[in-house]
Design a protein around this motif. Structure first.
Motif, mmCIF file in Angstrom:
data_model
loop_
_atom_site.group_PDB
_atom_site.id
_atom_site.type_symbol
_atom_site.label_atom_id
_atom_site.label_comp_id
_atom_site.label_asym_id
_atom_site.label_seq_id
_atom_site.Cartn_x
_atom_site.Cartn_y
_atom_site.Cartn_z
ATOM 1 N N VAL A 195 0.793 -1.061 0.026
ATOM 2 C CA VAL A 195 0.062 -0.122 -0.086
ATOM 3 C C VAL A 195 0.816 1.317 0.045
ATOM 4 C CG1 VAL A 195 -1.669 1.203 1.463
ATOM 5 C CG2 VAL A 195 -2.001 -1.038 1.067
ATOM 6 N N LEU A 196 2.073 1.243 0.973
ATOM 7 C CA LEU A 196 2.642 2.467 0.913
ATOM 8 C C LEU A 196 3.908 2.477 -0.464
ATOM 9 C CD1 LEU A 196 3.661 4.762 3.040
ATOM 10 C CD2 LEU A 196 5.413 3.144 3.550
ATOM 11 N N SER A 197 3.934 1.510 -1.014
ATOM 12 C CA SER A 197 4.743 1.711 -2.235
ATOM 13 C C SER A 197 3.750 2.231 -3.324
ATOM 14 C CB SER A 197 5.149 0.104 -2.519
ATOM 15 O OG SER A 197 5.918 0.141 -3.987
ATOM 16 N N GLY A 198 2.567 1.540 -3.260
ATOM 17 C CA GLY A 198 1.468 2.249 -4.137
ATOM 18 C C GLY A 198 0.992 3.767 -4.142
ATOM 19 N N MET A 199 1.218 4.150 -2.913
ATOM 20 C CA MET A 199 0.961 5.637 -2.557
ATOM 21 C C MET A 199 2.154 6.318 -3.011
ATOM 22 S SD MET A 199 -1.159 5.473 0.940
ATOM 23 C CE MET A 199 -1.486 7.180 0.985
ATOM 24 N N ARG A 200 3.276 5.788 -2.884
ATOM 25 C CA ARG A 200 4.296 6.605 -3.405
ATOM 26 C C ARG A 200 4.598 6.752 -4.849
ATOM 27 N NH1 ARG A 200 10.430 4.289 -1.749
ATOM 28 N NH2 ARG A 200 9.518 2.471 -3.056
ATOM 29 N N SER A 201 4.133 5.386 -5.603
ATOM 30 C CA SER A 201 4.151 5.597 -6.961
ATOM 31 C C SER A 201 3.318 6.626 -7.486
ATOM 32 C CB SER A 201 3.573 4.252 -7.604
ATOM 33 O OG SER A 201 4.650 3.141 -7.213
ATOM 34 N N ALA A 202 1.892 6.673 -6.744
ATOM 35 C CA ALA A 202 1.110 7.593 -7.330
ATOM 36 C C ALA A 202 1.527 9.217 -7.222
ATOM 37 C CB ALA A 202 -0.163 7.287 -6.578
ATOM 38 N N ALA A 203 2.252 9.372 -6.065
ATOM 39 C CA ALA A 203 3.051 10.629 -5.699
ATOM 40 C C ALA A 203 3.864 11.021 -6.901
ATOM 41 C CB ALA A 203 3.613 10.820 -4.201
ATOM 42 N N LYS A 204 4.724 9.980 -7.305
ATOM 43 C CA LYS A 204 5.677 10.316 -8.151
ATOM 44 C C LYS A 204 5.045 10.606 -9.798
ATOM 45 C CE LYS A 204 9.782 8.148 -10.441
ATOM 46 N NZ LYS A 204 10.625 7.014 -10.492
ATOM 47 N N SER A 205 4.132 10.067 -10.044
ATOM 48 C CA SER A 205 3.340 10.121 -11.257
ATOM 49 C C SER A 205 2.766 11.353 -11.251
ATOM 50 C CB SER A 205 2.326 8.977 -11.367
ATOM 51 O OG SER A 205 1.587 9.292 -12.658
ATOM 52 N N ASN A 206 1.920 11.906 -10.187
ATOM 53 C CA ASN A 206 1.421 13.288 -10.464
ATOM 54 C C ASN A 206 2.116 14.453 -10.282
ATOM 55 O OD1 ASN A 206 1.343 13.807 -7.602
ATOM 56 N ND2 ASN A 206 -0.212 12.643 -7.167
ATOM 57 N N GLY A 207 3.444 14.082 -9.593
ATOM 58 C CA GLY A 207 4.542 14.969 -9.691
ATOM 59 C C GLY A 207 4.253 16.408 -8.533
ATOM 60 N N HIS A 208 3.219 16.141 -7.779
ATOM 61 C CA HIS A 208 2.843 17.700 -6.903
ATOM 62 C C HIS A 208 3.856 17.350 -5.502
ATOM 63 C CE1 HIS A 208 -1.494 17.524 -8.648
ATOM 64 N NE2 HIS A 208 -0.507 18.245 -9.377
ATOM 65 N N ILE A 209 4.528 16.529 -5.362
ATOM 66 C CA ILE A 209 5.047 16.488 -4.024
ATOM 67 C C ILE A 209 6.639 15.995 -4.243
ATOM 68 C CG2 ILE A 209 4.328 14.169 -3.464
ATOM 69 C CD1 ILE A 209 4.316 14.935 -0.604
ATOM 70 N N SER A 210 7.547 16.723 -3.470
ATOM 71 C CA SER A 210 8.961 16.361 -3.745
ATOM 72 C C SER A 210 9.298 15.108 -3.030
ATOM 73 C CB SER A 210 9.816 17.295 -3.270
ATOM 74 O OG SER A 210 9.844 17.926 -1.733
#
Length: 330
Positions: A195-210
């Motif tokens: 779950v944590l890995s999936g959330m990180r992938s989503a964050a990387k994809s949308n590019g809204h957070i460093s």
């Protein structure tokens, strides 16, 4: 339905350790599964406290109470709070029941509202000049907030609701209800690290957070889905149509969770949140609503700028004008 933590106690929690964070990029660092005992040792969250405060004291500075999303903790909005503090606000970040340092407390809509009210009364009182605090909630904290401000319209002067642009509660469409069933299934079968890995992938994809901010807000603290079914039940119980009209203060409407709101995985037949709230509002904020779009990971710098701009344009220290007279009959 079981939760993530019905699995082996040795892998019930997951996070990025300090050593791993120091040696690798946030989007490539290893997410380690571990027991609760190890998790308490390695998490960057201070488990001796359930509240963090930032900025000038609340007697002279208006307060903002930040309420995180499902699975998060008070660190989720710590960056926002620091930016608001620099702008002159007294900021309060809290842990909801079932999350962070309150992870062992039973989560429900009632316990969440009770916790927020208690923290607000203790840490975010009105200023000496009578300015009441502002509510800032994201995702689960946004849905809870829409219920809270309706039940206690006396407590806050304004509400900032974000990352909850679909009706997933009372009156939700079929696709939205199916989305909650899918979320419950995922929480019951996927591991904490997945779950944590999936959330990180989503964050990387949308590019809204460093990367560094992602570490600070979630990867180093870890996430809290022990009571995943209880989180989903709160979403099912949410009823902003009934609760929000009782709140007279300005509200920023929840932006769609994608730039194309009708493509939401939670349902193409759900209401457009911006139009919905504009229709309900009878406040000075009606013409100054926040109309930005964002994915479920908020665009941090842009988001803070937009919200601060909203608060500066709307004089939330004044009572709202009376509602306009009804239109004449046709």
């Amino acid at each position: 339905m079981g939760c993530l933590w019905s699995k082996s106690d040795d892998s019930a929690f997951a996070l990025v350790t300090e050593a791993e964070a120091n040696s690798n990029d946030a989007f490539k660092s290893k997410i380690t599964s571990m027991s609760k005992e190890e998790f308490l040792k390695h998490s960057s969250l201070d488990f001796s406290s359930t509240v963090d405060t930032f900025g000038p004291p609340p007697d002279g500075a208006q307060s903002v109470v930040f309420v995180h999303g499902g699975g998060g903790c008070r660190a989720m909005f710590a960056w926002h709070a620091k930016q608001f503090a620099e702008a002159g606000f007294h900021c309060v970040c809290l842990d909801l029941p079932g999350h962070g340092a309150r992870m062992d407390d039973k989560l429900s809509l009632e316990s969440a509202i009770s916790t927020i009210v208690e923290v607000t009364n203790q840490y975010a009182p009105p200023t000496k000049t009578g300015k009441k605090p502002i509510y800032f909630g994201g995702s689960l904290g946004g849905y809870i907030g829409m219920e809270l401000v309706g039940r206690r319209p006396d407590l806050f002067s304004a509400a900032i609701i974000t990352m909850c642009g679909q009706n997933v509660g009372v009156g939700a469409g079929l696709a939205a209800r199916a989305g909650l069933v899918m979320m419950s299934w995922m929480m019951g079968w996927l591991s904490a690290s997945t779950v944590l890995s999936g959330m990180r992938s989503a964050a990387k994809s949308n590019g809204h957070i460093s990367g560094p901010l992602l570490l600070e807000s979630s990867l180093r603290t870890g996430m809290f889905f022990q009571q995943g079914d209880e989180q989903i039940e709160i979403l099912r119980q949410s009823n902003p149509t009934a609760s929000l009209p009782s709140f007279e203060g300005p509200v920023t409407p929840p932006p769609p969770t994608t730039t194309k709101p009708l493509s939401s995985p939670l349902g193409r037949d759900d209401f457009n949140a911006v139009q919905f709230l504009c229709h309900l509002r009878r406040s000075p904020g009606l013409q100054n609503v926040l109309k930005s779009t964002c994915t479920h990971t908020p665009p941090y710098p842009q988001h803070v700028h937009s919200v601060l701009h909203f608060l500066r344009k709307v004089d939330i220290s004044k009572p709202p004008p009376p509602p306009p007279p009804p239109p004449p009959p046709p």
